[in-house]
Design a protein around this motif. Structure first.
Motif, PDB file in Angstrom:
ATOM      1  N   LEU A   1      -7.564  -8.044  -1.954  1.00 59.73           N
ATOM      2  CA  LEU A   1      -6.540  -7.055  -2.302  1.00 59.73           C
ATOM      3  C   LEU A   1      -5.621  -6.755  -1.125  1.00 59.73           C
ATOM      4  O   LEU A   1      -4.470  -6.365  -1.314  1.00 59.73           O
ATOM      5  N   ILE A   2      -6.117  -6.933   0.114  1.00 59.69           N
ATOM      6  CA  ILE A   2      -5.272  -6.611   1.277  1.00 59.69           C
ATOM      7  C   ILE A   2      -4.189  -7.676   1.499  1.00 59.69           C
ATOM      8  O   ILE A   2      -3.010  -7.331   1.538  1.00 59.69           O
ATOM      9  N   PRO A   3      -4.530  -8.979   1.619  1.00 57.10           N
ATOM     10  CA  PRO A   3      -3.420  -9.941   1.685  1.00 57.10           C
ATOM     11  C   PRO A   3      -2.562  -9.928   0.426  1.00 57.10           C
ATOM     12  O   PRO A   3      -1.349 -10.170   0.493  1.00 57.10           O
ATOM     13  N   ASP A   4      -3.161  -9.610  -0.718  1.00 60.42           N
ATOM     14  CA  ASP A   4      -2.357  -9.522  -1.934  1.00 60.42           C
ATOM     15  C   ASP A   4      -1.304  -8.426  -1.811  1.00 60.42           C
ATOM     16  O   ASP A   4      -0.143  -8.628  -2.181  1.00 60.42           O
ATOM     17  N   ALA A   5      -1.688  -7.268  -1.260  1.00 58.47           N
ATOM     18  CA  ALA A   5      -0.720  -6.171  -1.087  1.00 58.47           C
ATOM     19  C   ALA A   5       0.352  -6.565  -0.075  1.00 58.47           C
ATOM     20  O   ALA A   5       1.533  -6.240  -0.254  1.00 58.47           O
ATOM     21  N   ALA A   6      -0.047  -7.279   0.979  1.00 62.66           N
ATOM     22  CA  ALA A   6       0.940  -7.733   1.964  1.00 62.66           C
ATOM     23  C   ALA A   6       1.918  -8.723   1.322  1.00 62.66           C
ATOM     24  O   ALA A   6       3.131  -8.660   1.547  1.00 62.66           O
ATOM     25  N   GLY A   7       1.372  -9.625   0.509  1.00 61.75           N
ATOM     26  CA  GLY A   7       2.239 -10.587  -0.185  1.00 61.75           C
ATOM     27  C   GLY A   7       3.194  -9.886  -1.141  1.00 61.75           C
ATOM     28  O   GLY A   7       4.374 -10.230  -1.228  1.00 61.75           O
TER      29      GLY A   7
ATOM     30  N   THR B   1      -3.896   0.379 -11.621  1.00 65.05           N
ATOM     31  CA  THR B   1      -3.373   1.056 -10.437  1.00 65.05           C
ATOM     32  C   THR B   1      -1.936   0.586 -10.213  1.00 65.05           C
ATOM     33  O   THR B   1      -1.557  -0.514 -10.603  1.00 65.05           O
ATOM     34  N   LEU B   2      -1.152   1.428  -9.531  1.00 69.77           N
ATOM     35  CA  LEU B   2       0.258   1.129  -9.302  1.00 69.77           C
ATOM     36  C   LEU B   2       0.418  -0.240  -8.663  1.00 69.77           C
ATOM     37  O   LEU B   2      -0.215  -0.538  -7.655  1.00 69.77           O
ATOM     38  N   TYR B   3       1.259  -1.074  -9.220  1.00 67.41           N
ATOM     39  CA  TYR B   3       1.440  -2.413  -8.655  1.00 67.41           C
ATOM     40  C   TYR B   3       2.896  -2.808  -8.771  1.00 67.41           C
ATOM     41  O   TYR B   3       3.667  -2.659  -7.830  1.00 67.41           O
ATOM     42  N   ALA B   4       3.309  -3.258  -9.959  1.00 65.84           N
ATOM     43  CA  ALA B   4       4.708  -3.645 -10.121  1.00 65.84           C
ATOM     44  C   ALA B   4       5.624  -2.426  -9.946  1.00 65.84           C
ATOM     45  O   ALA B   4       6.747  -2.552  -9.450  1.00 65.84           O
ATOM     46  N   THR B   5       5.126  -1.258 -10.332  1.00 70.09           N
ATOM     47  CA  THR B   5       5.908  -0.027 -10.164  1.00 70.09           C
ATOM     48  C   THR B   5       6.268   0.189  -8.702  1.00 70.09           C
ATOM     49  O   THR B   5       7.391   0.562  -8.360  1.00 70.09           O
TER      50      THR B   5
ATOM     51  N   ILE C   1      12.358  -3.735   6.678  1.00 66.25           N
ATOM     52  CA  ILE C   1      11.054  -3.438   7.266  1.00 66.25           C
ATOM     53  C   ILE C   1      10.489  -2.145   6.674  1.00 66.25           C
ATOM     54  O   ILE C   1       9.310  -2.072   6.289  1.00 66.25           O
ATOM     55  N   ALA C   2      11.347  -1.136   6.561  1.00 62.72           N
ATOM     56  CA  ALA C   2      10.893   0.145   6.007  1.00 62.72           C
ATOM     57  C   ALA C   2      10.399  -0.031   4.574  1.00 62.72           C
ATOM     58  O   ALA C   2       9.329   0.471   4.203  1.00 62.72           O
ATOM     59  N   ALA C   3      11.162  -0.776   3.762  1.00 62.23           N
ATOM     60  CA  ALA C   3      10.766  -0.973   2.359  1.00 62.23           C
ATOM     61  C   ALA C   3       9.448  -1.735   2.279  1.00 62.23           C
ATOM     62  O   ALA C   3       8.575  -1.417   1.468  1.00 62.23           O
ATOM     63  N   GLY C   4       9.294  -2.741   3.140  1.00 66.29           N
ATOM     64  CA  GLY C   4       8.062  -3.529   3.137  1.00 66.29           C
ATOM     65  C   GLY C   4       6.855  -2.688   3.493  1.00 66.29           C
ATOM     66  O   GLY C   4       5.815  -2.748   2.815  1.00 66.29           O
ATOM     67  N   ILE C   5       6.986  -1.881   4.568  1.00 63.53           N
ATOM     68  CA  ILE C   5       5.864  -1.032   4.976  1.00 63.53           C
ATOM     69  C   ILE C   5       5.540  -0.030   3.872  1.00 63.53           C
ATOM     70  O   ILE C   5       4.376   0.226   3.552  1.00 63.53           O
ATOM     71  N   LEU C   6       6.585   0.531   3.266  1.00 67.27           N
ATOM     72  CA  LEU C   6       6.380   1.504   2.200  1.00 67.27           C
ATOM     73  C   LEU C   6       5.596   0.898   1.037  1.00 67.27           C
ATOM     74  O   LEU C   6       4.625   1.486   0.533  1.00 67.27           O
ATOM     75  N   ILE C   7       6.019  -0.301   0.602  1.00 68.90           N
ATOM     76  CA  ILE C   7       5.334  -0.928  -0.542  1.00 68.90           C
ATOM     77  C   ILE C   7       3.874  -1.197  -0.199  1.00 68.90           C
ATOM     78  O   ILE C   7       2.965  -0.889  -0.973  1.00 68.90           O
TER      79      ILE C   7
END
Lengths: 202, 202, 202
Positions: A91-97, A148-152, A176-182
């Motif tokens: 789930l962690i690399p998935d969230a990064a991807g 859980t929130l994903y595509a949203t 960068i900000a948008a990436g960290i936020l997601i």
């Protein structure tokens, strides 16, 4: 593709290939099947975006993407044999991807001057479709539908990024900000099991 | 795209989004998942047609399609909470979407001067693939395989439309006649459970 | 497309349509569903290749491919009603389709001067994706994941073909040799149940 988008995409390919191998590792795939899933996870979302936008598919012109997916997939595979990993570590690399591909996909679409709603949708497609393809091939229910929130999260991050760029913010900083936020919101949603309310028609 | 084909497509997007939400409502998707299914149902068939014909994907250049799909999906969702609907009510907007998208897909393909068999096949793809995608995402057996006449109706309607236009009939009248024919025969096939004979090899 | 690649592709379309009908015959599809599966099996891999390479999709410009798929599908269907066939007989046309489509896909990609790793990947996609689509539509686990050598054979054959052509071998001879090799190794792998070792991460 700008230089920043190029490197964001390479990083996204690497972490998505890793997530694909970690999930495929739960099934009894052979080595080649595992590599196919790493490729599908790493290349699926960006390929669909490029087909829909009628761009050259990103990995067709530059085989470095294939080599990065292959390298990251094999490295993850051998690392996973050395270290005992918890079942949901993918789930962690998935969230990064998800974060990296959403940002890269939105940037590519904006550079092609499509309407903003289409650009945000391209961000979501790039962010989530690799994972959907991976889950379908692994015969798991796609994460995007698991509650859980994903595509949203990807969509809101993409919309904020577009809004920031339209308002004149520095594109690199906004990305960068948008990436960290997601990434952060996705992990928070997993940790505290946050989702949209579910509905049922009568 | 001619003006008539434009409005036929917008209407097809609306009814297909509605059918998607009505079917997804039987499952426990969250709001965003439901919107994704509305988009897949409304945009899937036409997107595949446009990719295969190497046209600009219809909703990429014009985000009104996305807004119509979103609006129709949300309206259906809230309407379905007010009124108690029979379980299979989605079959009616689905049949309308089949008819409208088949006609629109055939027209678009004819305007690109592909061979007639290819044009009829594009009509079928445009008509049925959104519904197939919707059913796969909802984990239901696709309607197209469930036994009552479905793709067959779309194919015959598309072939008749092509024959009429090749014979010099007024395109607009031919399109309306073909659309009504597909819609009516599809509803008749549902009502009296008419299908092609099934076969089994030994 | 060179003349040799043209005829290899027509033959691949015919055997893949036959394999599709033979597998679909185990299920209770109606005639039209069976034809859809024959088309998906015969056209799926090459269509994905053409989309990814941004070529005109091979059957859109030339409806002879559709007619060959239709003819081979119907002939197989009626033949299967006359002769009692063993359950896994579809594995033989499937292996022929794998070999022919892999060779044709590699040749088409090489003619477009994509990098060699991309060309080999296009060979694999052309070779296996029609069968994957067929199996998914028939709700069977794709052959590519079933354990005996499949995509691996296609990939090695494609890499050898590329190596031969880069080394200056006669393209036609190299193509025939690679095709026979893929077909033979695939049948050997089925006969003696040869696969890659399977792995599981901890």
């Amino acid at each position: 593709m700008s230089s920043a988008t190029y490197w964001i995409t390479q990083l996204a390919v690497a972490v998505s290939a890793a997530a694909g191998v970690l999930e495929a590792g739960k099934k009894r795939f052979d080595l080649f099947g595992m590599i196919l899933i790493a490729f599908a996870a790493a290349l699926g979302g960006g390929s669909l975006r490029d087909l829909l936008l009628d761009r050259t598919v990103f990995w067709v012109a530059d085989q470095n993407y294939l080599l990065v997916a292959l390298g990251a997939g094999l490295a993850t595979f051998f690392a996973a044999r050395w270290v005992r990993l918890p079942a949901n570590v993918f789930l962690i690399p998935d969230a990064a991807g998800l974060a990296l591909f959403t940002v890269a996909g939105t940037n590519v679409a904006l550079a092609m001057h499509v309407p903003w709603l289409v650009a945000s949708f391209m961000g979501v497609i790039t962010g989530v479709m690799g994972g959907v393809l991976r889950d379908v091939l692994c015969n798991e229910e796609p994460l995007v539908f698991r509650g859980t929130l994903y595509a949203t999260v990807a969509w809101l991050g993409s919309l904020l990024l577009i809004l920031a760029i339209y308002s004149g913010a520095v594109p690199g900083v906004s990305a960068i900000a948008a990436g960290i936020l997601i990434f952060a919101v996705r992990l928070i949603a997993i940790r505290w099991d946050i989702g949209l309310p579910k509905f049922r028609s009568r």
